[in-house]
Enzyme design. Structure first.
Site, PDB file in Angstrom:
ATOM      1  N   ASP A  39     -30.771 -32.946 -20.496  1.00 31.11           N
ATOM      2  CA  ASP A  39     -30.740 -32.150 -19.263  1.00 31.11           C
ATOM      3  C   ASP A  39     -32.160 -32.083 -18.735  1.00 31.11           C
ATOM      4  OD1 ASP A  39     -30.453 -30.437 -17.171  1.00 31.11           O
ATOM      5  OD2 ASP A  39     -29.145 -29.022 -18.250  1.00 31.11           O
ATOM      6  N   GLU A  71     -32.857 -31.379 -15.473  1.00 26.68           N
ATOM      7  CA  GLU A  71     -32.672 -30.561 -14.260  1.00 26.68           C
ATOM      8  C   GLU A  71     -32.120 -31.405 -13.111  1.00 26.68           C
ATOM      9  OE1 GLU A  71     -31.388 -28.199 -12.801  1.00 26.68           O
ATOM     10  OE2 GLU A  71     -32.840 -26.704 -13.463  1.00 26.68           O
ATOM     11  N   ASN A  72     -31.034 -30.866 -12.564  1.00 28.03           N
ATOM     12  CA  ASN A  72     -30.273 -31.579 -11.527  1.00 28.03           C
ATOM     13  C   ASN A  72     -29.821 -32.944 -12.024  1.00 28.03           C
ATOM     14  OD1 ASN A  72     -30.533 -29.458  -9.577  1.00 28.03           O
ATOM     15  ND2 ASN A  72     -32.654 -30.107  -9.330  1.00 28.03           N
ATOM     16  N   ASP A 126     -30.737 -22.937 -14.875  1.00 26.39           N
ATOM     17  CA  ASP A 126     -30.560 -21.881 -13.861  1.00 26.39           C
ATOM     18  C   ASP A 126     -29.582 -20.804 -14.337  1.00 26.39           C
ATOM     19  OD1 ASP A 126     -28.199 -23.284 -13.862  1.00 26.39           O
ATOM     20  OD2 ASP A 126     -28.354 -23.962 -11.772  1.00 26.39           O
ATOM     21  N   ASN A 164      -8.218 -15.019 -18.398  1.00 24.82           N
ATOM     22  CA  ASN A 164      -9.057 -13.900 -17.940  1.00 24.82           C
ATOM     23  C   ASN A 164      -9.012 -12.747 -18.938  1.00 24.82           C
ATOM     24  OD1 ASN A 164      -9.898 -15.277 -15.685  1.00 24.82           O
ATOM     25  ND2 ASN A 164      -8.286 -14.413 -14.376  1.00 24.82           N
ATOM     26  N   PHE A 165      -8.884 -13.102 -20.210  1.00 27.54           N
ATOM     27  CA  PHE A 165      -8.919 -12.155 -21.341  1.00 27.54           C
ATOM     28  C   PHE A 165      -7.701 -11.252 -21.413  1.00 27.54           C
ATOM     29  CE2 PHE A 165     -13.464 -12.951 -20.157  1.00 27.54           C
ATOM     30  CZ  PHE A 165     -13.624 -14.000 -21.059  1.00 27.54           C
TER      31      PHE A 165
HETATM   32  O1  AHR Z   1      -9.287 -15.755 -21.043  1.00 25.42           O
HETATM   33  C1  AHR Z   1     -10.565 -16.286 -20.716  1.00 25.42           C
HETATM   34  C2  AHR Z   1     -10.446 -17.559 -19.890  1.00 25.42           C
HETATM   35  O2  AHR Z   1      -9.787 -17.298 -18.686  1.00 25.42           O
HETATM   36  C3  AHR Z   1      -9.641 -18.651 -20.491  1.00 25.42           C
HETATM   37  O3  AHR Z   1     -10.309 -19.348 -21.523  1.00 25.42           O
HETATM   38  C4  AHR Z   1      -9.377 -19.525 -19.307  1.00 25.42           C
HETATM   39  O4  AHR Z   1      -8.191 -20.272 -19.440  1.00 25.42           O
HETATM   40  C5  AHR Z   1      -9.290 -18.547 -18.155  1.00 25.42           C
HETATM   41  O5  AHR Z   1     -10.121 -18.931 -17.125  1.00 25.42           O
HETATM   42  O1  AHR Z   2     -29.283 -30.508 -14.840  1.00 27.60           O
HETATM   43  C1  AHR Z   2     -28.024 -29.910 -14.953  1.00 27.60           C
HETATM   44  C2  AHR Z   2     -28.050 -28.480 -14.508  1.00 27.60           C
HETATM   45  O2  AHR Z   2     -28.259 -28.403 -13.117  1.00 27.60           O
HETATM   46  C3  AHR Z   2     -29.149 -27.597 -15.047  1.00 27.60           C
HETATM   47  O3  AHR Z   2     -28.970 -27.192 -16.390  1.00 27.60           O
HETATM   48  C4  AHR Z   2     -29.066 -26.432 -14.127  1.00 27.60           C
HETATM   49  O4  AHR Z   2     -30.267 -25.720 -14.024  1.00 27.60           O
HETATM   50  C5  AHR Z   2     -28.659 -27.054 -12.801  1.00 27.60           C
HETATM   51  O5  AHR Z   2     -27.539 -26.398 -12.288  1.00 27.60           O
END
Ligand code: AHR
Ligand code: AHR
Ligand code: AHR
Length: 481
Positions: A202, A204-205, A280, A401-402
């Site tokens: 990684d 960046e970008n 980021d 969403n838990f």
């Molecule tokens: O429950 C947390 C997350 O919610 C799950 O992993 C995903 O399927 C949904 O976005």
């Molecule tokens: O380089 C991939 C990702 O791009 C970096 O981790 C992040 O800072 C940006 O969104």
């Protein structure tokens, strides 16, 4: 010798050394990491059993008995104070209070090293660690190396499960402002051969698998359960290396010039350290980290090969993800609440909604079936379990969403992981607590008679601390139907 003794001998000393599993210097006997427990917010530090040794997991287990613990600090063993703590908000907010990322469960990634138990850092989406006030890491175009040991079977395609050098502002400040190990199957920027996951840099970008943007087929898909990953860089030169952390040697997946896209030669490294997130604070990725270091100077392949031999000799191995009452594949179970005032209620479903309902031996067959679950091998991890509805075969308990819901298996990796749970001895001392595999801070919890995967003291209403330990402890019996 430890990995950092080997890097020192090679003339490229560690400037950051992080591990929750073992000392990375033969003489190191200080704190490896700190945990915080939910019951009283007390913290304790976990040190090696002896200088240079494996972490004292038993000390953690006794400190965290009857409650839940999070990893709050991963200490830097190099002496430079480059500790990793809960990552702050940046270009993106995390899910915790004030936009911080979540902390990892202290028990999500149990392993053994030479037969001794230790815990890694299981990063669920939303989890991240960072240090933006570093000392001694590479800046600008200066040379550095790094390795990390990861779980090659735990990854996703979101941005970005990283370990390494990033921006000190937690914002994207432009191409070349990062140099970190990435692991996962994102194809948003780069990719390698096969369908992933890949080790990439990684920068960046861009996640780079070679000198060009996009596909570089020499970078293989790698999914060793214990995976050694390496990125190193110096002026107009960098490399990706990797191998099986449990046996054998390293391979070089790329070694050559900097990417030709603008901004990566020379580099503009800033020197902050990230774990589990992007530069980021992008925090949608998942992965597991056991140990890793950053060096000053560009380590030789020979030095890294000696480090790999040290890693293999540490003998990382898997261990049980479950405890307490045994669950038997193929059996039918019913799960009864143990919270005072609710002990006649069982986990049941009404359509897709998962709730608790009062069930007795004289209930209707329909209700008995709604409150009965077939135990199957975990769809997302065979060391854990999934729960299939007795009256709706092909549908499983999963979180979304838990919120715990009953959904038909859609065949996706996301579904499999959302539907995988690892039973533990009940947190209250009675019955079983059913932990989410993919979010190990979270357990089946009833709240206003509805089911969630909840974390003790988390940001959602259903994470309330009051009666949490009882609400997540279930009496397990043979199914009503
Ligand atoms: O429950 C947390 C997350 O919610 C799950 O992993 C995903 O399927 C949904 O976005
Ligand atoms: O380089 C991939 C990702 O791009 C970096 O981790 C992040 O800072 C940006 O969104
Ligand atoms: O689910 C019933 C109760 O609702 C739980 O015990 C409590 O946490 C919530 O108020």
């Amino acid at each position: 010798a430890g990995p950092c003794d080997i890097y020192s001998s090679g003339g490229t000393p560690c400037v950051a050394a992080h591990s929750t599993t073992r000392a990375l210097y033969s003489a190191f006997s200080g704190a490896l990491y700190q945990v915080i427990r939910a019951s009283d917010s007390a913290t304790t530090t976990i040190a090696p059993l002896s200088a240079g040794g494996v972490a004292n997991a038993a000390a953690q287990d006794s400190f965290c008995a009857g409650t839940t613990c999070l990893i709050s600090i991963i200490y830097d063993q190099s002496g430079r104070g480059n500790h990793l703590t809960q990552a702050p908000p940046g270009g993106f907010d995390g899910p915790d209070v004030n936009g911080y990322d979540n902390l990892a469960s202290a028990t999500g990634a149990p392993v053994t090293l030479n037969g001794q138990k230790a815990y890694g850092v299981f990063i669920s989406p939303g989890t991240g660690y960072r240090n933006n006030a570093v000392s001694g890491t590479a800046t600008g175009d200066a040379a550095e190396g790094m390795y990390a040991i990861l779980d090659g079977t735990h990854y996703n395609g979101a941005c970005c499960f990283d370990y390494g050098n990033a921006e000190t502002s937690s914002h994207d400040t432009g191409n070349g402002h990062m140099e970190a190990i990435y692991f996962g199957d994102s194809t948003a920027w780069g990719s390698g051969s096969g369908s992933g996951p890949w080790v990439m840099a990684d920068l960046e970008n861009g996640l780079f698998s070679g000198s060009g943007s996009g596909l570089n087929s020499a970078d293989p898909s790698v999914s060793y359960r214990f995976l050694t990953t390496i990125i190193k860089g110096e002026p107009n030169q960098w490399a990706i290396r990797g191998g099986n952390a449990a046996s054998g040697s390293l391979s070089t997946y790329y070694s050559g010039i900097r990417p030709t896209a603008s901004g990566y030669n020379p580099m503009s490294k800033e020197g902050a350290i990230i774990l589990g997130i992007g530069g980021d604070n992008s925090n949608g990725a998942q992965g597991t980290f056991y140990e890793g270091v950053m060096t000053s100077g560009y380590p030789s392949d020979a030095t890294e090969n000696s480090v790999q031999a040290n890693i293999v000799a540490a003998k990382y191995a898997t261990t049980s993800l479950t405890s307490g009452t045994a669950f038997t594949v193929g059996s039918h179970v019913s799960l009864r609440a143990t919270t005072s005032g609710y002990t006649t209620r069982y986990i049941a479903h009404t359509g897709a909604t998962v709730n608790t309902q009062v069930v007795t031996s004289s209930s209707t067959t329909a209700l008995k079936q709604q409150a009965s679950w077939t135990v199957v091998t975990g769809l997302g991890n065979s060391a854990c379990f999934s729960f299939e509805s007795v009256d709706t075969p092909g549908s499983y308990l999963r979180h979304y969403n838990f919120v715990l819901v009953l959904n038909a298996d859609d065949g996706t990796k996301q579904f499999f992981e959302d539907a995988t749970f690892c039973p533990q001895a009940g947190l209250s001392g009675t019955g079983s607590s059913i932990r989410s595999w993919s979010y190990p801070t979270r357990y089946f919890r009833h709240y206003t008679n509805l089911l969630y995967v909840a974390s003790d003291g988390g940001v959602d209403t259903f994470d309330a601390t009051a009666s949490f330990i009882d609400d997540v402890s279930w009496a397990v019996s043979t199914g009503f139907a």
